[in-house]
Design a protein around this motif. Sequence first.
Motif, PDB file in Angstrom:
ATOM      1  N   GLN A  21       0.844  -1.204   0.000  1.00 20.79           N
ATOM      2  CA  GLN A  21       0.000   0.000   0.000  1.00 20.79           C
ATOM      3  C   GLN A  21       0.875   1.247   0.000  1.00 20.79           C
ATOM      4  O   GLN A  21       1.723   1.424   0.870  1.00 20.79           O
ATOM      5  CB  GLN A  21      -0.918  -0.006   1.223  1.00 20.79           C
ATOM      6  CG  GLN A  21      -1.968   1.076   1.173  1.00 20.79           C
ATOM      7  CD  GLN A  21      -2.888   1.016   2.369  1.00 20.79           C
ATOM      8  OE1 GLN A  21      -2.449   0.800   3.492  1.00 20.79           O
ATOM      9  NE2 GLN A  21      -4.171   1.210   2.131  1.00 20.79           N
ATOM     10  N   ARG A  22       0.654   2.105  -0.998  1.00 22.77           N
ATOM     11  CA  ARG A  22       1.463   3.316  -1.153  1.00 22.77           C
ATOM     12  C   ARG A  22       1.227   4.295  -0.015  1.00 22.77           C
ATOM     13  O   ARG A  22       0.110   4.489   0.420  1.00 22.77           O
ATOM     14  CB  ARG A  22       1.133   3.997  -2.479  1.00 22.77           C
ATOM     15  CG  ARG A  22       1.512   3.106  -3.637  1.00 22.77           C
ATOM     16  CD  ARG A  22       2.052   3.759  -4.800  1.00 22.77           C
ATOM     17  NE  ARG A  22       2.898   4.906  -4.593  1.00 22.77           N
ATOM     18  CZ  ARG A  22       3.874   5.213  -5.411  1.00 22.77           C
ATOM     19  NH1 ARG A  22       4.135   4.453  -6.449  1.00 22.77           N
ATOM     20  NH2 ARG A  22       4.595   6.278  -5.224  1.00 22.77           N
ATOM     21  N   ALA A  23       2.318   4.935   0.392  1.00 28.39           N
ATOM     22  CA  ALA A  23       2.237   5.993   1.395  1.00 28.39           C
ATOM     23  C   ALA A  23       2.273   7.369   0.726  1.00 28.39           C
ATOM     24  O   ALA A  23       1.812   8.351   1.287  1.00 28.39           O
ATOM     25  CB  ALA A  23       3.401   5.871   2.371  1.00 28.39           C
ATOM     26  N   ARG A  24       2.821   7.451  -0.479  1.00 28.27           N
ATOM     27  CA  ARG A  24       2.986   8.703  -1.219  1.00 28.27           C
ATOM     28  C   ARG A  24       3.077   8.394  -2.691  1.00 28.27           C
ATOM     29  O   ARG A  24       3.305   7.233  -3.042  1.00 28.27           O
ATOM     30  CB  ARG A  24       4.231   9.455  -0.723  1.00 28.27           C
ATOM     31  CG  ARG A  24       5.497   8.609  -0.859  1.00 28.27           C
ATOM     32  CD  ARG A  24       6.706   9.315  -0.263  1.00 28.27           C
ATOM     33  NE  ARG A  24       7.778   8.400  -0.047  1.00 28.27           N
ATOM     34  CZ  ARG A  24       8.553   7.886  -0.997  1.00 28.27           C
ATOM     35  NH1 ARG A  24       8.380   8.218  -2.253  1.00 28.27           N
ATOM     36  NH2 ARG A  24       9.512   7.047  -0.711  1.00 28.27           N
ATOM     37  N   GLN A  27      -1.694  11.681  -4.342  1.00 28.85           N
ATOM     38  CA  GLN A  27      -2.727  11.195  -5.259  1.00 28.85           C
ATOM     39  C   GLN A  27      -2.759   9.661  -5.346  1.00 28.85           C
ATOM     40  O   GLN A  27      -3.741   9.099  -5.818  1.00 28.85           O
ATOM     41  CB  GLN A  27      -2.602  11.823  -6.654  1.00 28.85           C
ATOM     42  CG  GLN A  27      -1.333  11.477  -7.400  1.00 28.85           C
ATOM     43  CD  GLN A  27      -0.175  12.430  -7.132  1.00 28.85           C
ATOM     44  OE1 GLN A  27      -0.067  13.046  -6.076  1.00 28.85           O
ATOM     45  NE2 GLN A  27       0.722  12.555  -8.094  1.00 28.85           N
ATOM     46  N   ALA A  29      -1.521   7.723  -2.493  1.00 28.90           N
ATOM     47  CA  ALA A  29      -1.467   7.205  -1.125  1.00 28.90           C
ATOM     48  C   ALA A  29      -2.729   6.400  -0.819  1.00 28.90           C
ATOM     49  O   ALA A  29      -3.835   6.803  -1.151  1.00 28.90           O
ATOM     50  CB  ALA A  29      -1.314   8.352  -0.129  1.00 28.90           C
ATOM     51  N   GLY A  30      -2.520   5.229  -0.216  1.00 29.64           N
ATOM     52  CA  GLY A  30      -3.631   4.356   0.153  1.00 29.64           C
ATOM     53  C   GLY A  30      -3.964   3.324  -0.908  1.00 29.64           C
ATOM     54  O   GLY A  30      -4.673   2.351  -0.625  1.00 29.64           O
ATOM     55  N   LEU A  31      -3.457   3.509  -2.131  1.00 26.53           N
ATOM     56  CA  LEU A  31      -3.707   2.533  -3.190  1.00 26.53           C
ATOM     57  C   LEU A  31      -2.664   1.414  -3.121  1.00 26.53           C
ATOM     58  O   LEU A  31      -1.591   1.582  -2.555  1.00 26.53           O
ATOM     59  CB  LEU A  31      -3.663   3.216  -4.564  1.00 26.53           C
ATOM     60  CG  LEU A  31      -4.693   4.321  -4.797  1.00 26.53           C
ATOM     61  CD1 LEU A  31      -4.534   4.919  -6.180  1.00 26.53           C
ATOM     62  CD2 LEU A  31      -6.107   3.799  -4.588  1.00 26.53           C
ATOM     63  N   TRP A  32      -3.006   0.272  -3.703  1.00 29.27           N
ATOM     64  CA  TRP A  32      -2.152  -0.909  -3.658  1.00 29.27           C
ATOM     65  C   TRP A  32      -1.393  -1.075  -4.966  1.00 29.27           C
ATOM     66  O   TRP A  32      -1.880  -0.677  -6.021  1.00 29.27           O
ATOM     67  CB  TRP A  32      -2.999  -2.133  -3.362  1.00 29.27           C
ATOM     68  CG  TRP A  32      -3.604  -2.060  -1.991  1.00 29.27           C
ATOM     69  CD1 TRP A  32      -4.792  -1.468  -1.652  1.00 29.27           C
ATOM     70  CD2 TRP A  32      -3.051  -2.542  -0.774  1.00 29.27           C
ATOM     71  NE1 TRP A  32      -4.999  -1.562  -0.300  1.00 29.27           N
ATOM     72  CE2 TRP A  32      -3.945  -2.219   0.275  1.00 29.27           C
ATOM     73  CE3 TRP A  32      -1.870  -3.223  -0.454  1.00 29.27           C
ATOM     74  CZ2 TRP A  32      -3.712  -2.555   1.593  1.00 29.27           C
ATOM     75  CZ3 TRP A  32      -1.629  -3.563   0.874  1.00 29.27           C
ATOM     76  CH2 TRP A  32      -2.546  -3.228   1.882  1.00 29.27           C
ATOM     77  N   HIS A  96       6.292   1.687   2.374  1.00 34.56           N
ATOM     78  CA  HIS A  96       4.850   1.577   2.160  1.00 34.56           C
ATOM     79  C   HIS A  96       4.111   1.649   3.492  1.00 34.56           C
ATOM     80  O   HIS A  96       4.696   1.419   4.539  1.00 34.56           O
ATOM     81  CB  HIS A  96       4.518   0.245   1.472  1.00 34.56           C
ATOM     82  CG  HIS A  96       4.998   0.167   0.063  1.00 34.56           C
ATOM     83  ND1 HIS A  96       6.259  -0.286  -0.267  1.00 34.56           N
ATOM     84  CD2 HIS A  96       4.394   0.496  -1.099  1.00 34.56           C
ATOM     85  CE1 HIS A  96       6.407  -0.237  -1.580  1.00 34.56           C
ATOM     86  NE2 HIS A  96       5.298   0.242  -2.113  1.00 34.56           N
ATOM     87  N   ARG A  97       2.811   1.949   3.411  1.00 36.47           N
ATOM     88  CA  ARG A  97       1.975   1.948   4.617  1.00 36.47           C
ATOM     89  C   ARG A  97       1.795   0.553   5.177  1.00 36.47           C
ATOM     90  O   ARG A  97       1.759   0.351   6.382  1.00 36.47           O
ATOM     91  CB  ARG A  97       0.579   2.499   4.300  1.00 36.47           C
ATOM     92  CG  ARG A  97       0.496   3.969   4.192  1.00 36.47           C
ATOM     93  CD  ARG A  97      -0.962   4.382   4.059  1.00 36.47           C
ATOM     94  NE  ARG A  97      -1.044   5.803   3.799  1.00 36.47           N
ATOM     95  CZ  ARG A  97      -2.153   6.414   3.435  1.00 36.47           C
ATOM     96  NH1 ARG A  97      -3.272   5.733   3.282  1.00 36.47           N
ATOM     97  NH2 ARG A  97      -2.152   7.710   3.216  1.00 36.47           N
ATOM     98  N   ARG A 100       0.404  -6.846   2.323  1.00 35.15           N
ATOM     99  CA  ARG A 100      -0.706  -7.776   2.489  1.00 35.15           C
ATOM    100  C   ARG A 100      -0.570  -8.915   1.480  1.00 35.15           C
ATOM    101  O   ARG A 100      -0.158  -8.691   0.345  1.00 35.15           O
ATOM    102  CB  ARG A 100      -2.002  -7.005   2.255  1.00 35.15           C
ATOM    103  CG  ARG A 100      -3.261  -7.773   2.443  1.00 35.15           C
ATOM    104  CD  ARG A 100      -4.430  -6.807   2.340  1.00 35.15           C
ATOM    105  NE  ARG A 100      -5.588  -7.540   1.895  1.00 35.15           N
ATOM    106  CZ  ARG A 100      -6.678  -7.016   1.387  1.00 35.15           C
ATOM    107  NH1 ARG A 100      -6.767  -5.714   1.239  1.00 35.15           N
ATOM    108  NH2 ARG A 100      -7.680  -7.757   1.025  1.00 35.15           N
TER     109      ARG A 100
END
Length: 141
Positions: A21-24, A27, A29-32, A96-97, A100
Motif C-alpha cells: 500500500q502506497r504511502a505517497r 494522489q 497514497a492508500g492505493l495498492w 509503504h503503509r 498484504r
Amino acid sequence: MAQQIVVAGALISGARLLVAQRARPPQLAGLWELPGGKADPGESDAAALTRELREELGVGVTVGARLGADVALSETLTMRAYVVTHQTGELRPHDHRALRWIGADELDALAWVPADRAWLPDLARALRAPQGADQAETSTQ
C-alpha cells in the motif's frame, strides 16, 4: 529522449501475492501496487528490481519471468513486471503503509494504482497456476 524503466515485482508464494500500500505521493497514497521502482541508467531490470525490493521490503529475491506486457506511463516512462521469489530476509514495509498477501479472488476488489491494473489478468493466471511445493510457505497478514 531515453526511456526510463520502472520495474515491479510480483512476489508469489503458493497461491498468494504480496501487495504493498502506497504511502505517497498524495494522489496515490492508500492505493495498492506491486512493489518496485525506477531502474538506474545502465542497470538491468533484474538488478533494479533486486535493489528496489531490498530497499522497500528488506528482502532478497530471485527475479523470474516477465509478467504481462509493458505499461506506458508516459512518452518516456515504461513500467514492466516480473515474477519474483523470496529468498532471504523478513518482509517489512520500509517505503509503504502496509503489506498484504492476497489470493486471485481478491485482485479485482483491491484499490490498485491505475497502472498496475493492466496486470490483473496476468496476476490471476499466475496465482491460479500450479505452484511447486518448494514455493509454498505460510505467511501472516
